[in-house]
Scaffold this motif. Structure first.
Motif, PDB file in Angstrom:
ATOM      1  N   THR A  50      80.692  40.863  38.652  1.00  0.00           N
ATOM      2  CA  THR A  50      81.948  40.480  39.177  1.00  0.00           C
ATOM      3  C   THR A  50      82.497  39.466  38.497  1.00  0.00           C
ATOM      4  O   THR A  50      81.688  38.622  37.705  1.00  0.00           O
ATOM      5  N   VAL A  52      83.544  36.488  39.366  1.00  0.00           N
ATOM      6  CA  VAL A  52      83.005  35.036  39.804  1.00  0.00           C
ATOM      7  C   VAL A  52      81.635  34.875  39.083  1.00  0.00           C
ATOM      8  O   VAL A  52      81.190  33.804  38.775  1.00  0.00           O
ATOM      9  N   GLN A  53      80.727  36.065  39.270  1.00  0.00           N
ATOM     10  CA  GLN A  53      79.449  36.096  38.375  1.00  0.00           C
ATOM     11  C   GLN A  53      79.632  35.639  36.984  1.00  0.00           C
ATOM     12  O   GLN A  53      78.704  34.937  36.304  1.00  0.00           O
ATOM     13  N   ALA A  56      80.538  32.054  36.515  1.00  0.00           N
ATOM     14  CA  ALA A  56      79.253  31.101  36.752  1.00  0.00           C
ATOM     15  C   ALA A  56      78.214  31.246  35.787  1.00  0.00           C
ATOM     16  O   ALA A  56      77.649  30.366  35.330  1.00  0.00           O
ATOM     17  N   LYS A 100      84.861  25.937  43.599  1.00  0.00           N
ATOM     18  CA  LYS A 100      85.260  26.462  44.994  1.00  0.00           C
ATOM     19  C   LYS A 100      86.468  27.270  44.847  1.00  0.00           C
ATOM     20  O   LYS A 100      86.496  28.264  45.663  1.00  0.00           O
ATOM     21  N   THR A 103      86.384  31.241  43.755  1.00  0.00           N
ATOM     22  CA  THR A 103      85.746  32.049  44.945  1.00  0.00           C
ATOM     23  C   THR A 103      87.002  32.354  45.689  1.00  0.00           C
ATOM     24  O   THR A 103      86.751  33.374  46.650  1.00  0.00           O
ATOM     25  N   LEU A 104      88.201  31.740  45.724  1.00  0.00           N
ATOM     26  CA  LEU A 104      89.268  31.772  46.740  1.00  0.00           C
ATOM     27  C   LEU A 104      90.390  32.666  45.893  1.00  0.00           C
ATOM     28  O   LEU A 104      91.135  33.221  46.692  1.00  0.00           O
ATOM     29  N   PHE A 206      78.141  26.742  41.815  1.00  0.00           N
ATOM     30  CA  PHE A 206      77.799  28.099  41.805  1.00  0.00           C
ATOM     31  C   PHE A 206      76.257  28.467  41.731  1.00  0.00           C
ATOM     32  O   PHE A 206      75.974  29.538  42.401  1.00  0.00           O
ATOM     33  N   ASP A 209      75.327  28.701  45.590  1.00  0.00           N
ATOM     34  CA  ASP A 209      76.194  29.774  46.179  1.00  0.00           C
ATOM     35  C   ASP A 209      75.480  31.277  45.604  1.00  0.00           C
ATOM     36  O   ASP A 209      76.076  32.187  46.036  1.00  0.00           O
ATOM     37  N   GLN A 211      75.653  32.612  42.491  1.00  0.00           N
ATOM     38  CA  GLN A 211      76.685  33.313  41.464  1.00  0.00           C
ATOM     39  C   GLN A 211      76.165  33.649  40.273  1.00  0.00           C
ATOM     40  O   GLN A 211      76.882  34.381  39.653  1.00  0.00           O
TER      41      GLN A 211
END
Length: 268
Positions: A50, A52-53, A56, A100, A103-104, A206, A209, A211
């Motif tokens: 993904t 985000v992954q 991170a 943060k 992720t949004l 990260f 979380d 990620q």
């Protein structure tokens, strides 16, 4: 093993590809920044990864590379602590906040803004050939402006690095050259220290979380360390003139890459 791969089907070919990308990214990042332009897209090509992954996992490689290159630089160059320490502190906080946001907020929203900024930075550098050849501080090291602007640079670019990342080192270099008055070589050394703080700040968010894809992050980290040490040694040997040339090339490459992304997004 699945905990290290996050369920991604890891192959030998994939690992070799990411190792090579990590070496090249580490070299470019150590000289002038912008290694994320290579490393992040390489991670995004991994099936099942993904966005985000990828961001991170990219930080794991980047923090390893910036550690190696920063240590190499510090053996030869004494940083301006009055600018570097405050900027690193605010960059850390900015990166935690930016991670943060990552992720949004969709990363595509930032691409057009980054593209415009890079075009401006590239043109400004090309049209000012003596820029960054030697250090010429805009304000005294003990002045409030010197400290305040360093804090602001760290915070703004730290937030960006936490959200996305590619070009962070280049933005730091040009900011410290144009706003503070460092030479390109000084700015590159300073950028490594601050970039380490931004990478660490992003990972503070990260890692808990979940990620980070550790199997891939450790591979790009090995590549980054090798490339980072070699790149820092190259920059120290060649000097500010060489760093400036590489800076223009890397910024041009980022403009082309991001411009293609924007156009492709509009077409599709």
């Amino acid at each position: 093993m699945e905990a290290l791969t996050a369920g991604i089907d890891v192959t030998l070919g994939m690992l070799l590809w990411l190792l090579a990308a990590g070496v090249l990214a580490g070299w470019i990042d150590a000289v002038v920044g912008g290694g994320g332009l290579i490393q992040l897209p390489a991670l995004l090509l991994v099936p099942g990864m993904t966005p985000v992954q990828a961001v991170a996992t990219n930080k794991v490689g980047s923090i390893a590379g910036t550690t190696a290159s920063a240590v190499t630089y510090l053996r030869k160059i004494t940083p301006d602590r009055s600018a570097t320490i405050p900027a690193a502190a605010t960059a850390f906080l900015g990166a935690v906040f930016g991670a943060k946001l990552a992720t949004l907020v969709p990363g595509e929203l930032f691409t057009p803004i980054i593209l415009v900024a890079l075009i401006g930075v590239g043109l400004f550098t090309v049209l000012n050939p003596s820029l960054g050849a030697d250090a010429s501080l805009r304000f005294g090291e003990s002045s409030k402006r010197h400290h305040g602007l360093s804090w602001l640079i760290g915070l703004v670019i730290g937030i960006y690095d936490g959200v996305l990342g590619p070009g962070t080192g280049s933005f730091l270099v040009i900011a410290f050259v144009t706003v503070i008055g460092f030479s390109f070589l000084q700015a590159s050394a300073t950028a490594k220290i601050i970039n380490w703080a931004t990478n660490f700040g992003a990972l503070v968010f990260f890692i808990p979380d979940g990620q980070v894809v550790w199997a891939l992050g450790l591979v790009v980290a090995v590549g980054n360390v090798a490339g980072g040490i070699f790149g820092a040694r190259t920059a120290l040997k060649k000097g500010s003139g060489f760093v400036r040339v590489v800076f223009v090339v890397v910024v041009s490459a980022m403009i082309i890459k991001l411009g293609y992304d924007v156009i492709s997004g509009l077409v599709h």
